[in-house]
Design an enzyme around this catalytic site. Structure first.
Site, short mmCIF file in Angstrom:
data_model
loop_
_atom_site.label_atom_id
_atom_site.label_comp_id
_atom_site.label_asym_id
_atom_site.label_seq_id
_atom_site.Cartn_x
_atom_site.Cartn_y
_atom_site.Cartn_z
N ASN A 93 -17.51 -32.61 13.66
CA ASN A 93 -17.10 -33.48 12.54
C ASN A 93 -17.63 -34.91 12.64
O ASN A 93 -17.91 -35.54 11.62
CB ASN A 93 -15.58 -33.46 12.35
CG ASN A 93 -14.83 -33.94 13.55
OD1 ASN A 93 -15.31 -33.85 14.67
ND2 ASN A 93 -13.65 -34.48 13.32
N LYS B 113 -22.38 -30.70 25.72
CA LYS B 113 -22.55 -29.48 24.93
C LYS B 113 -22.14 -29.83 23.50
O LYS B 113 -20.97 -29.88 23.16
CB LYS B 113 -21.65 -28.38 25.48
CG LYS B 113 -22.18 -26.97 25.37
CD LYS B 113 -22.42 -26.49 23.94
CE LYS B 113 -21.18 -26.03 23.23
NZ LYS B 113 -21.38 -25.78 21.81
N GLY C 112 -12.04 -30.82 20.37
CA GLY C 112 -12.21 -29.66 19.49
C GLY C 112 -10.85 -29.13 19.09
O GLY C 112 -9.85 -29.85 19.13
N THR D 101 -9.16 -23.58 21.28
CA THR D 101 -10.24 -23.68 22.28
C THR D 101 -9.78 -24.54 23.45
O THR D 101 -10.08 -24.25 24.61
CB THR D 101 -11.53 -24.27 21.65
OG1 THR D 101 -11.81 -23.59 20.44
CG2 THR D 101 -12.71 -24.14 22.58
N GLY D 102 -9.03 -25.60 23.16
CA GLY D 102 -8.51 -26.47 24.22
C GLY D 102 -7.62 -25.71 25.20
O GLY D 102 -7.71 -25.90 26.41
N GLU E 66 -8.86 -33.60 23.65
CA GLU E 66 -8.61 -34.25 22.35
C GLU E 66 -8.64 -33.14 21.32
O GLU E 66 -9.71 -32.61 21.00
CB GLU E 66 -9.72 -35.26 22.03
CG GLU E 66 -9.81 -36.43 23.00
CD GLU E 66 -8.81 -37.52 22.70
OE1 GLU E 66 -7.90 -37.31 21.87
OE2 GLU E 66 -8.92 -38.59 23.32
N CYS F 126 -9.87 -35.24 12.70
CA CYS F 126 -8.73 -34.75 13.49
C CYS F 126 -7.46 -35.50 13.13
O CYS F 126 -6.38 -34.94 13.16
CB CYS F 126 -9.03 -34.89 14.97
SG CYS F 126 -9.65 -36.51 15.39
N GLU G 228 -3.52 -26.86 10.78
CA GLU G 228 -4.61 -27.79 10.50
C GLU G 228 -5.63 -27.11 9.59
O GLU G 228 -6.15 -26.04 9.93
CB GLU G 228 -5.28 -28.22 11.81
CG GLU G 228 -6.38 -29.24 11.58
CD GLU G 228 -7.10 -29.63 12.88
OE1 GLU G 228 -7.45 -28.73 13.66
OE2 GLU G 228 -7.32 -30.83 13.08
N GLU H 292 -8.97 -41.73 24.78
CA GLU H 292 -10.37 -42.16 24.75
C GLU H 292 -10.46 -43.51 24.06
O GLU H 292 -9.49 -43.98 23.45
CB GLU H 292 -11.22 -41.11 24.00
CG GLU H 292 -11.26 -39.79 24.73
CD GLU H 292 -12.35 -38.86 24.24
OE1 GLU H 292 -12.29 -38.46 23.07
OE2 GLU H 292 -13.25 -38.54 25.04
P1 NAD Z 1 -14.05 -25.90 18.25
O1 NAD Z 1 -12.88 -25.88 19.18
O2 NAD Z 1 -14.37 -24.65 17.53
O3 NAD Z 1 -15.38 -26.31 19.03
C1 NAD Z 1 -15.50 -27.54 19.72
C2 NAD Z 1 -16.59 -27.40 20.77
O4 NAD Z 1 -16.17 -26.44 21.74
C3 NAD Z 1 -17.93 -26.89 20.23
O5 NAD Z 1 -18.98 -27.55 20.90
C4 NAD Z 1 -17.88 -25.42 20.59
O6 NAD Z 1 -19.17 -24.85 20.69
C5 NAD Z 1 -17.17 -25.46 21.93
N1 NAD Z 1 -16.51 -24.22 22.33
C6 NAD Z 1 -16.07 -23.21 21.54
N2 NAD Z 1 -15.52 -22.23 22.28
C7 NAD Z 1 -15.61 -22.63 23.58
C8 NAD Z 1 -15.21 -22.05 24.82
N3 NAD Z 1 -14.60 -20.87 24.88
N4 NAD Z 1 -15.43 -22.75 25.97
C9 NAD Z 1 -16.01 -23.95 25.91
N5 NAD Z 1 -16.43 -24.54 24.77
C10 NAD Z 1 -16.23 -23.89 23.62
O7 NAD Z 1 -13.79 -27.12 17.24
P2 NAD Z 1 -14.70 -27.55 15.99
O8 NAD Z 1 -14.44 -26.59 14.89
O9 NAD Z 1 -16.09 -27.82 16.43
O10 NAD Z 1 -14.06 -28.98 15.63
C11 NAD Z 1 -12.93 -29.13 14.86
C12 NAD Z 1 -11.69 -29.38 15.71
O11 NAD Z 1 -11.90 -30.53 16.54
C13 NAD Z 1 -10.47 -29.68 14.88
O12 NAD Z 1 -9.37 -28.97 15.38
C14 NAD Z 1 -10.28 -31.18 15.08
O13 NAD Z 1 -8.97 -31.64 14.88
C15 NAD Z 1 -10.74 -31.37 16.48
N6 NAD Z 1 -11.10 -32.77 16.73
C16 NAD Z 1 -10.25 -33.53 17.51
C17 NAD Z 1 -10.53 -34.88 17.74
C18 NAD Z 1 -9.62 -35.73 18.59
O14 NAD Z 1 -10.04 -36.81 19.01
N7 NAD Z 1 -8.40 -35.30 18.87
C19 NAD Z 1 -11.69 -35.44 17.18
C20 NAD Z 1 -12.52 -34.65 16.40
C21 NAD Z 1 -12.21 -33.31 16.18
#
Ligand code: NAD
Length: 506
Positions: free
Chosen positions: A167, A190, A243, A247-248, A265, A299, A400, A477
């Site tokens: 994003n 990554k 992310g 995934t987190g 995050e 986010c 979300e 952060e």
């Molecule tokens: P995502 O969790 O799908 O992917 C995030 C990253 O993780 C990508 O680079 C992806 O390739 C990688 N990933 C996916 N599966 C993985 C695994 N099993 N092991 C390790 N890495 C893996 O999220 P997204 O769709 O790219 O982003 C949107 C999300 O990010 C939303 O939920 C948003 O709220 C969150 N976000 C949070 C913040 C914050 O600061 N809290 C900021 C921006 C976005």
């Protein structure tokens, strides 16, 4: 199109290319598999470039490059002022190429040029901020009994895997890389597969500015392959992840096998509360920005709006009519407010949420469907959407959406609205609109969220902590303390007394 000869990066050169290599050990390299993937302009639904696609072998090379640069290289041993100068130079190169960076960010993400400018500018300021912050970031001397002296020595934590979302592609890369390398760490980035370009360019800029080889490496590739490999790798000391919450959770579980340091995050479902004494103009304008900036793909998007019953009708009349005036269209047009959605699947996910709300009995006050934009017919566009008549159990209220969709609810008193605002698994952002300072403070202290905006549409600047409570993750952060998440505090204890100590007395 494919670059076969690895070249050392001493100057970034042309930024807009038809192919982008990964960066390992200071070189542009292709995947050992020769694999590539296509990356898109989501506003047009068109392929704009190919990207080298990292495999596990590539990720291994990147980790070893980072490990070697950390264990045997000079970066972490530089006087801190020298590292700060390089960070400032990164910022200067970014600033000198601001327009090109904005253009690339718009092309690869579909966001409006205005949003890209804000984000690239913040990415630059992050490097400037950490260049300053690291210089004064020292250990401390602790009071000890007579004869003993203790101080803490701050040391970089080691090799960090930094996994980022789509994003805010360059800003998220900057939030990660700047504090890590300021602290003396080496990193493997990554980027999200949907938006890898500006993270790759940022890595190249780091080298042009003087970051030694191996200190920053970027491996675009599948999260479940490359990300997973980094998270479980024994030579990686820390994972910094931004992310989604699912995934987190997965990453936290996997990182536990090697007890890595971890910062998460994650997602949000942030409430915004408009009290009856709010400045109406500020609250309406701030609520529009709060949800629709970056086409709702933020986010900390304020996606749950609570409006006091005494002003509900007046507020909603303005909020809906001004939402209808928001301009969607050419992302490069300065008058555009909302760019496209990142992908077809994200658009379908957003629409499924809206359809579920309708099926549950909610009312769509404006928006609620995909639209075709002239000249961008194959892109992914969704109308800014306001949904009312919702109940707390609806998916659209709890989950979300990550798109331009806000749910609005009426409330009657302060205690009740705090309880309702906290009724979510998330705890990232929140906003309070009131002219009563005591109330603003009272509410701010009771909201379960890492960030509270009082009469402010903006959630963060370099220097302000950014991060979540509850299922929105942990770690902060963008602030000075972030440096500590990339450092160990070593306690150094020495005895200077005149007589030897013989505790056993034998
Ligand atoms: P995502 O969790 O799908 O992917 C995030 C990253 O993780 C990508 O680079 C992806 O390739 C990688 N990933 C996916 N599966 C993985 C695994 N099993 N092991 C390790 N890495 C893996 O999220 P997204 O769709 O790219 O982003 C949107 C999300 O990010 C939303 O939920 C948003 O709220 C969150 N976000 C949070 C913040 C914050 O600061 N809290 C900021 C921006 C976005």
């Amino acid at each position: 199109m494919k670059q076969t000869v690895a070249e050392k990066i001493t100057a970034v050169g042309e930024m807009k290319r038809s192919h982008y290599s990964m960066i390992i050990n200071g070189e542009r390299v292709e995947s050992v598999s020769g694999n590539m993937f296509e990356t898109y302009d989501p506003a047009k639904g068109e392929v704009i470039a190919t990207i080298a696609k990292a495999t596990i072998e590539d990720a291994e090379k990147a980790v070893q490059a980072a490990r070697n640069s950390f264990d045997n290289g000079k970066w972490r041993k530089y006087p801190v002022g020298k590292r700060a100068r390089v960070l400032n130079k990164i910022a200067a190169i970014m600033r000198s190429r601001f327009n090109e960076l904005c253009e690339l960010e718009v092309l690869n993400s579909g966001k409006s040029i205005g949003a890209a400018q804000v984000q690239i500018n913040q990415a630059i300021e992050d490097f400037e901020f950490y260049a300053g912050a690291i210089v004064g970031h020292r250990g401390k001397v602790n009071n000890m009994p007579n004869g003993f002296f203790n101080y803490t020595h701050k040391e970089p934590v080691g090799v960090c895997a930094q996994i980022i979302p789509w994003n805010y592609p360059m800003m998220m890369a900057a939030w990660k890389i700047a504090p890590a390398i300021a602290a003396g760490c080496s990193v493997v980035v990554k980027p999200a597969s949907l938006t890898p370009i500006t993270a790759i360019i940022l890595n190249e800029i780091c080298h042009e500015a003087g970051v030694p080889e191996g200190v920053v490496n970027t491996v675009p590739g599948a999260g479940q392959v490359v990300g997973d490999y980094l998270v479980t790798h024994k030579d990686v000391n820390k994972v910094a992840f931004t992310g989604s919450t699912p995934t987190g959770r997965d990453i936290m579980e996997k990182a536990s096998s090697t007890l890595k340091r971890l910062t998460l995050e994650l997602g949000g479902k942030s409430p915004s509360i408009v009290f009856e004494d709010a400045d109406m103009e500020a609250a309406v304008a701030g609520s529009l920005f709060g949800i629709f900036f970056n086409t709702g793909q933020s986010c900390e998007a304020r996606s749950r709006l609570f409006v006091h019953e005494a002003i509900y009708d007046e507020f909603m009349e303005q909020f809906v009519s001004r939402t209808k005036k928001l301009k969607l269209g050419d992302p490069f047009d300065k008058g555009t407010h909302l760019g496209s959605i990142i992908s077809r699947s994200q658009l379908e996910k957003i629409d499924a949420y809206v359809q579920s709300a309708i099926a549950d009995g909610a009312t769509v006050l404006t928006g609620g469907k995909e639209i075709k934009i002239e000249g961008f017919e194959n892109g992914y566009w969704y109308e800014p959407t306001i949904i009312a008549d919702v109940t707390p159990d609806m998916k659209v209220v709890q989950e979300e959406i990550f798109g331009p969709v806000v749910v609005v609810e009426k409330f009657t008193d302060e205690r009740e609205v705090i309880k309702r605002a906290n009724d979510t698994e998330y705890g990232l952002g929140s906003a309070v609109w009131t002219t009563n300072q005591a109330r603003a403070t009272r509410v701010a202290h009771q909201i379960q969220a890492g960030i509270v905006m009082i009469n402010s549409p903006f959630s963060a600047f370099p220097g302000t902590p950014f991060g979540g409570y509850k299922q929105s993750g942990f770690g902060r952060e963008l602030t000075v303390e972030t440096l500590d998440l990339y450092m160990e505090d070593k306690s150094v204890l020495s005895y200077y007394g005149p007589k030897p100590i013989n505790p056993f007395g034998v």
